[in-house]
Design a protein around this motif. Structure first.
Motif, PDB file in Angstrom:
ATOM      1  N   LEU A 178       5.129  -8.403  10.019  1.00  0.00           N
ATOM      2  CA  LEU A 178       5.109  -9.558  10.919  1.00  0.00           C
ATOM      3  C   LEU A 178       4.063 -10.582  10.507  1.00  0.00           C
ATOM      4  N   GLY A 179       3.010 -10.119   9.851  1.00  0.00           N
ATOM      5  CA  GLY A 179       1.954 -11.025   9.424  1.00  0.00           C
ATOM      6  C   GLY A 179       0.768 -10.263   8.870  1.00  0.00           C
ATOM      7  N   VAL A 180      -0.179 -11.010   8.311  1.00  0.00           N
ATOM      8  CA  VAL A 180      -1.404 -10.424   7.759  1.00  0.00           C
ATOM      9  C   VAL A 180      -2.459 -10.361   8.856  1.00  0.00           C
ATOM     10  N   HIS A 181      -3.020  -9.173   9.049  1.00  0.00           N
ATOM     11  CA  HIS A 181      -4.095  -8.999  10.029  1.00  0.00           C
ATOM     12  C   HIS A 181      -5.434  -9.411   9.422  1.00  0.00           C
ATOM     13  N   THR A 182      -5.802  -8.790   8.316  1.00  0.00           N
ATOM     14  CA  THR A 182      -7.023  -9.148   7.577  1.00  0.00           C
ATOM     15  C   THR A 182      -6.763  -8.984   6.087  1.00  0.00           C
ATOM     16  N   THR A 183      -7.440  -9.814   5.293  1.00  0.00           N
ATOM     17  CA  THR A 183      -7.350  -9.677   3.838  1.00  0.00           C
ATOM     18  C   THR A 183      -8.624 -10.208   3.195  1.00  0.00           C
ATOM     19  N   ASP A 184      -9.027  -9.571   2.108  1.00  0.00           N
ATOM     20  CA  ASP A 184     -10.220 -10.008   1.391  1.00  0.00           C
ATOM     21  C   ASP A 184      -9.874 -10.776   0.116  1.00  0.00           C
ATOM     22  N   LEU A 185      -8.607 -11.080  -0.082  1.00  0.00           N
ATOM     23  CA  LEU A 185      -8.196 -11.737  -1.319  1.00  0.00           C
ATOM     24  C   LEU A 185      -8.870 -13.092  -1.553  1.00  0.00           C
ATOM     25  N   PRO A 186      -8.981 -13.968  -0.538  1.00  0.00           N
ATOM     26  CA  PRO A 186      -9.640 -15.260  -0.793  1.00  0.00           C
ATOM     27  C   PRO A 186     -11.087 -15.120  -1.256  1.00  0.00           C
ATOM     28  N   THR A 187     -11.785 -14.097  -0.783  1.00  0.00           N
ATOM     29  CA  THR A 187     -13.184 -13.918  -1.178  1.00  0.00           C
ATOM     30  C   THR A 187     -13.318 -13.292  -2.567  1.00  0.00           C
ATOM     31  N   LYS A 188     -12.226 -12.761  -3.096  1.00  0.00           N
ATOM     32  CA  LYS A 188     -12.253 -12.131  -4.416  1.00  0.00           C
ATOM     33  C   LYS A 188     -11.838 -13.099  -5.519  1.00  0.00           C
ATOM     34  N   ASN A 189     -11.615 -14.365  -5.147  1.00  0.00           N
ATOM     35  CA  ASN A 189     -11.129 -15.362  -6.106  1.00  0.00           C
ATOM     36  C   ASN A 189      -9.880 -14.841  -6.818  1.00  0.00           C
ATOM     37  N   ALA A 190      -8.961 -14.325  -6.019  1.00  0.00           N
ATOM     38  CA  ALA A 190      -7.720 -13.766  -6.556  1.00  0.00           C
ATOM     39  C   ALA A 190      -6.625 -14.824  -6.583  1.00  0.00           C
ATOM     40  N   ALA A 191      -5.592 -14.555  -7.370  1.00  0.00           N
ATOM     41  CA  ALA A 191      -4.459 -15.469  -7.469  1.00  0.00           C
ATOM     42  C   ALA A 191      -3.200 -14.675  -7.762  1.00  0.00           C
TER      43      ALA A 191
ATOM     44  N   THR B  31      -9.265 -12.253 -10.417  1.00  0.00           N
ATOM     45  CA  THR B  31      -8.240 -11.218 -10.280  1.00  0.00           C
ATOM     46  C   THR B  31      -6.880 -11.889 -10.165  1.00  0.00           C
ATOM     47  N   VAL B  32      -5.886 -11.331 -10.846  1.00  0.00           N
ATOM     48  CA  VAL B  32      -4.547 -11.929 -10.837  1.00  0.00           C
ATOM     49  C   VAL B  32      -3.511 -10.851 -10.540  1.00  0.00           C
ATOM     50  N   TYR B  33      -2.648 -11.139  -9.577  1.00  0.00           N
ATOM     51  CA  TYR B  33      -1.570 -10.227  -9.209  1.00  0.00           C
ATOM     52  C   TYR B  33      -0.229 -10.829  -9.618  1.00  0.00           C
ATOM     53  N   VAL B  34       0.626 -10.001 -10.214  1.00  0.00           N
ATOM     54  CA  VAL B  34       1.932 -10.456 -10.687  1.00  0.00           C
ATOM     55  C   VAL B  34       2.990 -10.125  -9.640  1.00  0.00           C
ATOM     56  N   LEU B  35       3.601 -11.162  -9.085  1.00  0.00           N
ATOM     57  CA  LEU B  35       4.628 -10.972  -8.063  1.00  0.00           C
ATOM     58  C   LEU B  35       5.927 -10.478  -8.702  1.00  0.00           C
ATOM     59  N   THR B  36       6.446  -9.396  -8.170  1.00  0.00           N
ATOM     60  CA  THR B  36       7.652  -8.780  -8.712  1.00  0.00           C
ATOM     61  C   THR B  36       8.621  -8.474  -7.577  1.00  0.00           C
ATOM     62  N   PRO B  37       9.575  -9.347  -7.287  1.00  0.00           N
ATOM     63  CA  PRO B  37      10.511  -9.083  -6.196  1.00  0.00           C
ATOM     64  C   PRO B  37      11.464  -7.946  -6.531  1.00  0.00           C
ATOM     65  N   CYS B  38      11.630  -7.034  -5.602  1.00  0.00           N
ATOM     66  CA  CYS B  38      12.548  -5.920  -5.799  1.00  0.00           C
ATOM     67  C   CYS B  38      12.836  -5.275  -4.445  1.00  0.00           C
ATOM     68  N   PRO B  39      14.027  -4.728  -4.251  1.00  0.00           N
ATOM     69  CA  PRO B  39      14.338  -4.096  -2.969  1.00  0.00           C
ATOM     70  C   PRO B  39      13.731  -2.699  -2.857  1.00  0.00           C
ATOM     71  N   LYS B  40      13.496  -2.306  -1.637  1.00  0.00           N
ATOM     72  CA  LYS B  40      13.132  -0.919  -1.362  1.00  0.00           C
ATOM     73  C   LYS B  40      14.435  -0.157  -1.164  1.00  0.00           C
ATOM     74  N   VAL B  41      14.523   1.000  -1.794  1.00  0.00           N
ATOM     75  CA  VAL B  41      15.817   1.679  -1.870  1.00  0.00           C
ATOM     76  C   VAL B  41      15.704   3.127  -1.419  1.00  0.00           C
ATOM     77  N   GLN B  42      16.651   3.535  -0.572  1.00  0.00           N
ATOM     78  CA  GLN B  42      16.795   4.950  -0.237  1.00  0.00           C
ATOM     79  C   GLN B  42      17.982   5.488  -1.018  1.00  0.00           C
ATOM     80  N   ASN B  43      17.685   6.402  -1.926  1.00  0.00           N
ATOM     81  CA  ASN B  43      18.722   6.979  -2.778  1.00  0.00           C
ATOM     82  C   ASN B  43      19.057   8.367  -2.253  1.00  0.00           C
ATOM     83  N   GLY B  44      20.223   8.495  -1.646  1.00  0.00           N
ATOM     84  CA  GLY B  44      20.595   9.769  -1.038  1.00  0.00           C
ATOM     85  C   GLY B  44      19.921   9.930   0.315  1.00  0.00           C
ATOM     86  N   GLN B  45      19.562  11.129   0.652  1.00  0.00           N
ATOM     87  CA  GLN B  45      19.012  11.418   1.978  1.00  0.00           C
ATOM     88  C   GLN B  45      17.481  11.339   2.041  1.00  0.00           C
TER      89      GLN B  45
END
Length: 403
Positions: free
Chosen positions: A41-54, A93-107
């Motif tokens: 629903l949303g971000v509660h807290t994050t330290d990414l801005p203080t880490k100079n991340a992108a 710090t740099v994070y690579v965005l990788t879109p992909c679905p979450k999958v349930q395979n079988g049971q």
């Protein structure tokens, strides 16, 4: 790793089967973090801005790797490499965005279905390791598959039971469909850090702005204005500023990683300053003070490229100008004693220094920020034409020109 907490609609699906369980996160050449945007629903807290991340994307990583490994196909590869360099040189710090679905395979087995395994070389993973890179798996949906293929999807209009998961992803993730793009945009904006994305349509929809972005945009505007005056028959290929700096430092293309290591070390004070300036601006409550500081910073950034183009003769005049500013009281005195001759202080100043006042003031502007002073020195590169001919083979040059 980041310390981020989210508001979620429900726990990880694996918890329904095992209270202590979590879904499996596949990794290829770097650590990975999964973000289930479909249940957040949303971000509660994050330290990414203080880490100079992108954030950056796979296309940008592919492009910067081509600078070392070859096979540049178009001018878009050059711009995408520049996009990656913004993240690599201006952030810790740099994070690579990788879109992909979450999958349930079988049971029972729940994981993330990635299709980027062959898109990045080992070199690209080594290069991004310089900035503590992690892959961020962005899951916009939860789907179920069986031996017959995709059985159900959160996005019913995309559902087709005849598709395999590979076919499903190729058609809906390679094209960066709207629901995938919306998930990426939400992830970037909710975490409040810069994103360097090669997909122009996606990047234009992101309104996250901070000091590293502001700095680069001001420098890039000035760079484009200056380099656009070069006749196309001399250099028809346009090289963006950070790529020009990098190519100028490289002895050969295999030297890219070491060059970036050196540049990152040199630019550490600039990265620290950009973070400090951003904090200072965010704390100012008086609008007039905010405008004045912002103007001083922006003027310094705007002076980077002009200052890097100062000739040796003009540089000597600047030195004289500094001396002249110190001796101005003496000149005033001399002018006063010769007032009978009609020579005013202003006339004597012009006689002694010409346009030194303007150049001296420009020198003060560039010295206002460590960032501007650092990049003004780095942008004194060899001619862009020489850099192109030295580093790129003729096939690549032809591909860039024809693109």
């Amino acid at each position: 790793m980041s310390n981020t907490q989210y508001y979620v609609m429900h726990p990880d699906e694996s918890r329904f089967k095992n209270p202590t369980g979590t879904s499996f996160i596949p990794t290829y050449g770097a650590p990975a973090t999964a973000v289930d945007t479909y249940r957040i629903l949303g971000v509660h807290t994050t330290d990414l801005p203080t880490k100079n991340a992108a954030f950056t994307d796979i296309k940008s990583v592919q492009a910067i790797s081509k600078i070392a490994e070859g096979d540049i196909e178009s001018r878009y590869d050059l711009e995408s490499a520049e996009t990656a360099l913004q993240a690599l040189l201006l952030h810790d710090t740099v994070y690579v965005l990788t879109p992909c679905p979450k999958v349930q395979n079988g049971q029972n087995f729940i994981s993330y279905s990635r299709n980027d395994k062959k898109k990045r070389s080992n070199f690209s993973y080594d290069l991004l390791a310089l900035v503590n890179s992690h892959d961020w798996l962005i899951a916009p949906e939860f789907i179920r598959i069986s031996e017959n293929g995709v059985q159900s999807s959160r996005f019913n209009f995309m559902h087709s039971s005849s598709r395999t998961i590979e076919d499903y992803m190729e058609k809906n993730y390679e094209s960066e469909s709207k629901y995938v793009s919306d998930s990426l945009i939400a992830t970037i904006q909710d975490h409040g850090i810069s994103a360097y994305i090669s997909n122009n349509k996606l990047s234009e929809a992101i309104d996250t702005e901070n000091m590293p972005k502001h700095f680069y945009n001001r420098m890039r505007t000035s760079w484009d204005q200056h380099t656009s005056t070069t006749p196309p028959f001399i250099c028809s290929i346009k090289i963006p500023p950070l790529l020009a700096i990098t190519l100028d430092r490289m002895n050969n293309r295999q030297d890219l990683k070491n060059t970036i290591i050196d540049l990152r070390e040199e630019l550490k004070p600039a990265r620290e300053e950009l973070m400090r300036l951003q904090k200072e601006l965010s704390k100012i409550q008086n609008q007039s003070d905010l405008e004045n500081l912002s103007q001083r910073i922006t003027q310094s950034f705007d002076a980077i490229v002009p200052h890097s183009r100062i000739t040796p003769a003009e540089r000597r005049i600047r030195i004289i100008g500094r001396i002249f500013s110190i001796t101005r009281p003496i000149i005033n005195f001399i002018a006063a004693t010769h007032s009978a001759s009609g020579m005013s202080t202003q006339q004597m100043s012009e006689h002694l220094s010409g346009n030194i006042g303007l150049i001296f003031n420009d020198g003060n502007i560039i010295d206002r920020t460590v960032t501007a002073k650092s990049f003004a020195g780095l942008l004194k590169t060899e001619s862009l034409q020489h850099l192109i001919k030295y580093h790129f083979n003729q096939s690549e040059i032809n591909s860039i020109i024809n693109s």
